[in-house]
Enzyme design. Sequence first.
Site, PDB file in Angstrom:
ATOM      1  N   GLU A   5       5.788  -3.602   0.877  1.00 27.27           N
ATOM      2  CA  GLU A   5       5.700  -3.152  -0.393  1.00 27.27           C
ATOM      3  C   GLU A   5       4.998  -1.862  -0.412  1.00 27.27           C
ATOM      4  OE1 GLU A   5       7.677  -4.599  -2.324  1.00 27.27           O
ATOM      5  OE2 GLU A   5       8.058  -6.287  -1.750  1.00 27.27           O
TER       6      GLU A   5
ATOM      7  N   GLY B 234       0.764  -1.221   0.147  1.00 29.13           N
ATOM      8  CA  GLY B 234       0.115  -0.022  -0.035  1.00 29.13           C
ATOM      9  C   GLY B 234       0.807   1.193   0.006  1.00 29.13           C
ATOM     10  N   SER B 235       0.513   2.339   0.523  1.00 30.15           N
ATOM     11  CA  SER B 235       1.003   3.588   0.572  1.00 30.15           C
ATOM     12  C   SER B 235       2.076   3.572   1.629  1.00 30.15           C
ATOM     13  CB  SER B 235      -0.033   4.698   0.904  1.00 30.15           C
ATOM     14  OG  SER B 235      -0.538   4.621   2.168  1.00 30.15           O
TER      15      SER B 235
END
EC number: 1.2.1.3
Length: 507
Positions: free
Chosen positions: A260, A238-239
């Site tokens: 990630e 995600g962010s």
Amino acid sequence: MDKILSTFKIKSSNPGTWIGKEALNSDQVITSYSPVDGKKIAEVSITTKDQFDTVIEQASIAQKQWSQMTAPQRGEIVRQYGNLLREYKDDLGYLVSYEMGKSFQEGKGEVQEMIDICDFAVGLSRQLYGLTMHSERPLHRMYEQWHPLGIVGIISAFNFPVAVWSWNTALAWVCGNVCIWKPSEKTPITALACQELFSRVLEANNLPQGISCVITGDKEVGQWLTSNNNVNLISATGSTAMGRAVGADVAKRFGKTILELGGNNALIVSSKANLKSAIMATVFGAVGTCGQRCTSTRRLLVHEGIYNEFISALKKAYAGLKIGSPLDESNHIGPLIDEQAVQQFNDTIAKIKETKHEVIVEGKSITIDGNSSHCYVHPGVYAVEKDNPLTKQEVFAPILYVIKYKTLDEAIHIQNDVPQGLSSALFTTDLQESEYFLSHKGSDCGIANINIGTSGAEIGGAFGGEKETGGGRESGSDAWKGYMRRQTNTINYSNELPLAQGIKFDI
């Protein structure tokens, strides 16, 4: 679509908590709408705290049995799942396309990634190797081995709603772990489809259903997962902001993470590049999945000697793009995930116009005739100064910044001068340039490519990045080690017990 949903036993209203095939329902729901046409797909109930506790309990019980099976036996289960995915590739790919908005070709490609990682994991199940080392003590032997961690929690993003989950689960399963999946609340239906297929494999093999569980909900449900001491590893996609929160939660309890996170990827075009290949890679990298890949090309660095020629060809390529329903395979670009993403796209373009820039291709919201979805946009391309602060930020939309450069060292500096470090690419036919780019003086990203674009990755290589991308690795190579705990073993097969520093006891 109704036929495809029924294939995976998905109804208009569905439980959102699953322990294998066992469903746990609740009152609050998430409604999934398709960005393709704005229509409602289905509702999924949100996991309650009591349901979450039940999931943890059942996963812990299942892990005891699962971990006692041999790794090749676990690999056989993953093999069966891969075969089932082959059978339902088109149906699941269509569902991915409809719920997420990527093209049908990309949807099927995402399921193919699932099949490929299953194949990889099956082979891996016979290759969980440790090392043997020579001991400094006579008649001693040293070696290391790898054991399962226990429970692996997986938090996935909407842009690859099924593939990234499979990267984690396929490896985690053969390593002897059980998995709890929290899919994005924007794409919960595809998760239910994957769970339905795997529960069939578990049932056919008389295995505990707790080997695979799904929980659904928002940030609060995710925090239950990240803060639970029984969850040994959290793999989160995600962010960067989300990754910071997850990392902090897990670190407090000394758990393990694979993160990630954001990408802000640059493609460098040398004066010695094959321009046709570079154009193709640029366009695909910038507009594929409507710019919603973590590996999407966000920055284009073009050598000043070929700049005008390249930009002219780029304009022509963008003029030929077809935008519309991703279910129509003649279209290149589908919608953004939702109207919030469209608003971010428009806000970013407004900010670009407040800075020094040149419009190469105007980005804008568009409407598709006869379609109630408001999630379609035309990709934008803007020439900006290299120090424009907007180029340091990741925007999950098809916006491409173009920057002119003079020397390769300058281009590499511009590329690396961002907080993120996921993917990078250089197009050149010059051996010295390519080797320099791949050296320690070159790209600082986890992925560095020559003469292929920034987006896309083969499952055989470890996937991940550096800096604010999180440093995690998934998928191929030796990424499996992240799902296991290392143990060093020393065996004394003598009749003596030599002590350190020559210490002796009169015994």
